[in-house]
Design a protein around this motif. Structure first.
Motif, short mmCIF file in Angstrom:
data_model
loop_
_atom_site.label_atom_id
_atom_site.label_comp_id
_atom_site.label_asym_id
_atom_site.label_seq_id
_atom_site.Cartn_x
_atom_site.Cartn_y
_atom_site.Cartn_z
N LEU A 393 0.79 -1.12 -0.09
CA LEU A 393 -0.04 0.07 -0.10
C LEU A 393 1.10 1.18 -0.27
CD1 LEU A 393 -2.74 -1.00 2.41
CD2 LEU A 393 -2.90 -0.76 -0.01
N ILE A 394 1.84 1.27 0.83
CA ILE A 394 2.89 2.34 0.73
C ILE A 394 3.70 2.46 -0.63
CG2 ILE A 394 5.27 3.18 1.83
CD1 ILE A 394 4.12 1.75 4.38
N LEU A 395 3.67 1.38 -1.42
CA LEU A 395 4.50 1.66 -2.63
C LEU A 395 3.43 2.20 -3.62
CD1 LEU A 395 6.77 0.59 -4.25
CD2 LEU A 395 5.46 -1.40 -5.11
N LEU A 396 2.05 1.86 -3.42
CA LEU A 396 1.09 2.36 -4.22
C LEU A 396 1.15 3.98 -3.88
CD1 LEU A 396 -1.34 2.14 -6.29
CD2 LEU A 396 -2.67 1.81 -4.13
N PHE A 397 1.24 4.18 -2.86
CA PHE A 397 1.13 5.84 -2.31
C PHE A 397 2.26 6.37 -2.92
CE2 PHE A 397 1.02 9.25 0.63
CZ PHE A 397 -0.37 9.46 0.54
N SER B 79 11.22 -11.34 -4.48
CA SER B 79 10.14 -10.22 -3.97
C SER B 79 10.53 -8.80 -4.52
CB SER B 79 9.83 -10.54 -2.71
OG SER B 79 10.71 -11.09 -1.92
N SER B 80 12.02 -8.51 -4.38
CA SER B 80 12.36 -7.12 -4.91
C SER B 80 12.21 -6.99 -6.19
CB SER B 80 13.49 -6.80 -4.22
OG SER B 80 14.61 -7.71 -4.57
N ALA B 81 12.48 -8.14 -7.04
CA ALA B 81 12.36 -8.09 -8.34
C ALA B 81 10.84 -7.76 -8.76
CB ALA B 81 12.67 -9.22 -9.09
N VAL B 82 9.99 -8.46 -8.08
CA VAL B 82 8.34 -8.24 -8.48
C VAL B 82 8.24 -6.77 -8.13
CG1 VAL B 82 6.24 -8.96 -7.57
CG2 VAL B 82 7.90 -10.67 -7.58
N ILE B 83 8.67 -6.07 -6.91
CA ILE B 83 8.23 -4.71 -6.79
C ILE B 83 8.90 -3.70 -7.85
CG2 ILE B 83 8.93 -2.83 -5.33
CD1 ILE B 83 8.89 -4.87 -2.88
N ILE B 84 9.94 -4.03 -8.39
CA ILE B 84 10.82 -3.25 -9.29
C ILE B 84 9.94 -3.40 -10.78
CG2 ILE B 84 12.55 -2.74 -10.78
CD1 ILE B 84 14.33 -3.60 -8.26
N GLY B 85 9.53 -4.69 -11.03
CA GLY B 85 8.76 -5.02 -12.11
C GLY B 85 7.49 -4.40 -12.14
N ALA B 86 6.66 -4.45 -10.88
CA ALA B 86 5.29 -3.54 -10.76
C ALA B 86 5.55 -2.29 -10.97
CB ALA B 86 4.76 -3.98 -9.36
N VAL B 87 6.50 -1.40 -10.75
CA VAL B 87 6.62 -0.01 -10.76
C VAL B 87 6.85 0.30 -12.33
CG1 VAL B 87 7.68 1.95 -10.28
CG2 VAL B 87 7.23 0.29 -8.53
N LEU B 88 7.88 -0.73 -12.84
CA LEU B 88 8.18 -0.31 -14.26
C LEU B 88 7.07 -0.53 -15.07
CD1 LEU B 88 11.47 -2.15 -14.83
CD2 LEU B 88 10.89 0.33 -15.02
N CYS B 106 -1.04 -4.46 -10.76
CA CYS B 106 0.30 -4.22 -10.36
C CYS B 106 0.71 -4.76 -8.96
CB CYS B 106 0.97 -2.70 -10.67
SG CYS B 106 1.24 -2.59 -12.44
N ILE B 107 -0.33 -4.19 -8.14
CA ILE B 107 -0.02 -4.33 -6.52
C ILE B 107 -0.36 -5.71 -6.05
CG2 ILE B 107 -2.10 -3.73 -5.44
CD1 ILE B 107 1.04 -1.50 -5.08
N VAL B 108 -1.31 -6.65 -6.57
CA VAL B 108 -1.50 -7.89 -6.13
C VAL B 108 -0.26 -8.83 -6.19
CG1 VAL B 108 -2.75 -9.99 -6.91
CG2 VAL B 108 -3.94 -7.82 -6.70
N PRO B 109 0.71 -8.83 -7.39
CA PRO B 109 1.69 -9.43 -7.36
C PRO B 109 2.78 -9.21 -6.01
CG PRO B 109 1.49 -8.69 -9.43
CD PRO B 109 0.43 -8.31 -8.67
N VAL B 110 2.57 -7.89 -5.84
CA VAL B 110 3.54 -7.42 -4.45
C VAL B 110 2.99 -8.20 -3.43
CG1 VAL B 110 4.48 -5.40 -3.64
CG2 VAL B 110 4.14 -5.34 -5.65
N PHE B 111 1.89 -7.86 -3.09
CA PHE B 111 1.34 -8.37 -1.87
C PHE B 111 1.48 -9.88 -1.85
CE2 PHE B 111 -1.81 -5.16 -1.85
CZ PHE B 111 -1.95 -4.83 -0.43
N ARG B 112 1.27 -10.72 -2.87
CA ARG B 112 1.69 -12.16 -2.99
C ARG B 112 3.13 -12.41 -2.73
NH1 ARG B 112 -0.98 -15.75 -2.08
NH2 ARG B 112 -0.08 -17.53 -3.59
#
Lengths: 497, 153
Positions: A393-397, B79-88, B106-112
């Protein structure tokens, strides 16, 4: 005097007071969660303050950070996990107290002495900043040049463990500041023909990346699971505080003074202040053997130091535009956005705004007592919130916040790049603070250097001719030569034997 | 052994050289000996010197602790790769697809990736998206892209 009255008028507005209350609650929450820092709280707040008037915008930042630095003590005492780096110095000590069944004392001392230290810092800020501004009015580009250099020097040699890595961090920051058209020749530097880069790299998305996205990445890589808290309900956290105050008045004063001074040094903030105050407290204690076994003395001194550092950090920020810590580095960005350009003229042209900042600061410290007490009451609930739900959620923000600064996806790109850079820098032991200082002060350095150079007409000695500039320059040179001199001295002593 | 410092040093030396090389072309300030190249030159030279110092001292064992983490800590780079991928992905497609659809995707894979189960992940992603949309689009008037959805208001 009129300015003070109108400053009270600016602060005691329903909307400003509401902002202070909400920002305080937000700061308490963010500070209490391990992995979310006070600087991150500030960076995330900026996109929202973007849409506020100057006084509530600064009020939000001031109150959120003050609360966050205190509430970092809560998980430090209950879980042995500091909520912000500023509480790391005495996390073990506070946790030992909790283990001994004295969680109330650990939390109470954290709260009460945070407030007292904070008030000390604000008082020093309120009285010294206007006086310093008077002096700073006579400053020319020479003084400013040396001040910037002194800021860099402090960040590298005083705040850092490893000067080589500190210098690299600073140079990376300067390199980022060089990007764009803003330079003496007005030439595009490192813009790669990209129009977004012409204006330079925006500070706020960079900060969101360095302080929030990098923390999220770090959390994802290390996946920290907090341990469960003991179920025992707390007693009265204020019990015994008066006795502590009478027992350690010197510690409180020393911690507050040290904290304010360290805070005012560029590049060193609340976390370093707390480490230094804890060490000083142990050094001068009558019972140093008790330190590390659940002894409250160090918490009194270091707890006061980290909150007083916040006020101290605003002194150079408001008077010279040189941030005292990472939080004020972001705050300076906000001040510029709001047309409150920091510098001595701010004290002449808009004194009511400055006084309003002081009043908000004091208000936030006093508000910390009841709000902090409430936060401790609901600590179990806050600490029960799973971080793996919060982080996305913080990331989204972060993404939306970085976009909102210019309504441009370029902000998100800057944020992501800065986040990855910040993550790797931390991993390889490069401090972030000098980088931030480099980014914030790079343009100022170049500008003052070139205008000094034109005045000096090729004669470098002119940089030392004016009394204040000469003193500042000499101090810088002394700090650079200090490690060299020390090792020479050691060799001479060895040789004498 | 400070292997990480050695490789970081080599990388920084490359960066320093690149900065020095590119800075040569920056123009002079008229009437001045120094110009736009001065600060970049200084930065490049400084980076190069520090990089050499890092590499040199990495061969002197024990002087400085290794900055890499102890091997005992298990790290999850996935998991950090998923975060970077989601933002990209968000950067690339936000304008076209729109915030309301793309943000939850984008955000659901980060939660997962952080170990949240499917149902809470979906609910949090949808809830978070709506709240952020209302706060930023409605309240703060940030023009978050609509994309595929026709603007509702």
């Amino acid at each position: 005097m009129d300015a003070v009255v109108s400053a009270f008028g600016l602060v005691f507005q329903p909307d400003v007071l509401l902002v202070i209350l909400l920002a305080s609650a937000y700061g308490l929450f963010v500070g209490a969660i391990p992995g979310l820092t006070a600087t991150m709280a500030t960076a995330l707040l900026v996109p929202v303050t973007f849409f506020m008037a100057p006084v509530p915008a600064v009020a939000a930042i001031v109150s959120a950070t003050a609360m966050a630095i205190f509430s970092g003590d809560i998980p430090a005492a209950l879980l042995r996990m500091p909520g912000t780096p500023a509480s790391a110095a005495y996390a073990d000590e506070a946790y030992m107290l909790t283990r001994k069944g004295q969680a109330e004392t650990a939390l109470g001392a954290g709260l009460v002495f945070s407030v007292l230290g904070g008030v000390f810092g604000v008082l020093v800020l309120s009285f010294s900043a206007p006086a310093l501004a008077e002096v700073a009015l006579n400053f020319s580009s020479f003084e400013y040049f040396w001040l910037v250099i002194l800021g860099f020097t402090c960040a590298i040699f005083i705040a850092g463990k490893d000067p080589v890595k500190g210098i690299v961090s600073l140079l990376l920051g300067l390199l980022i500041s060089v990007v764009g058209l803003e330079n003496p020749a007005g030439a595009p530097r490192y813009t790669f023909g990209n129009p977004d880069l012409m204006g330079g790299i925006e500070l706020i998305p960079l900060m969101i990346g360095m302080f929030a996205v990098s923390e999220i990445l770090r959390y994802a890589v290390l996946v920290i699971k907090p341990p469960a808290i003991t179920e025992k309900p707390f007693g009265n956290i204020f019990a015994g505080m008066w006795a502590l105050l009478k027992k350690y008045p010197l510690g409180l004063l020393r911690g507050s003074a040290l904290g304010t001074a360290v805070g005012a040094l560029p590049g060193a903030g609340a976390d370093i202040a707390a480490w230094m105050a804890y060490a000083v407290s142990k050094r001068f204690s009558k019972e140093p053997e008790k330190f590390g076994t659940g002894h409250v003395e160090g918490i009194v001194e270091a707890g006061a130091a980290n909150n007083s550092a916040l006020g101290g950090a605003w002194i150079p920020a408001l008077v010279f535009g040189i941030p005292g810590d990472s939080i004020t580095a972001i705050a300076i960005g906000v001040l510029y956005l709001k047309g409150m350009n920091p510098g001595p003229t701010l004290f002449i042209n808009n004194p009511q705004n400055i006084y309003a900042v002081f009043i908000v600061f004091m208000l936030a410290q006093l508000l910390m007592l009841p709000l902090g007490w409430m936060a401790i009451k609901v600590a179990k609930r806050i600490l029960g919130i799973p971080a793996n739900v919060l982080m996305p959620l913080i990331l989204l923000f972060c993404v939306v916040g970085a976009f909102a600064i210019n309504n441009s996806p370029f902000g998100i790109i800057v944020m992501l790049a800065a986040g990855v850079l910040g993550f790797f820098m931390e991993r390889f032991g490069f401090p972030i603070a000098p980088t931030i200082l480099g980014v914030v002060l790079g343009t100022m350095l170049e500008q003052h250097f070139f205008s000094s150079l034109i005045k000096a007409d090729g004669n470098f000695l002119v940089f030392f001719e004016r009394p204040i500039a000469g003193t500042l320059g000499a101090v810088c040179v002394l700090i650079w030569l200090w490690p060299l001199g020390r090792s020479l001295l050691r060799r001479v002593r060895q040789w004498e034997r | 052994m400070q292997r990480s410092d050695r490789w970081v040093g080599v990388g920084l030396a490359g960066l320093g050289l690149a900065v020095l090389w590119t800075a040569r072309e920056f123009p002079q300030v008229p009437g001045q000996k120094l110009g736009a190249a001065f600060l970049p030159m200084l930065i490049g030279a400084g980076l190069l010197l520090c990089a050499l110092a890092l590499v040199a001292r990495s061969f002197r064992a024990g002087a400085y602790p290794d900055s890499a983490r102890p091997a005992a800590v298990r790290e999850h780079f996935g998991s950090s790769a998923v975060i970077i991928g989601a933002v990209l992905a968000y950067i690339l497609f936000a304008e076209r697809i729109g915030f309301l659809i793309l943000a939850p995707v984008c955000i659901v894979p980060v939660f997962r990736a952080l170990g949240v189960r499917w149902l809470p992940a979906l609910l949090w992603a949808l809830g978070g998206t709506v709240v952020v949309h209302l706060a930023f689009y409605k309240l703060l008037r940030v023009p978050l892209p609509w994309g595929w959805i026709p603007p509702l208001y």
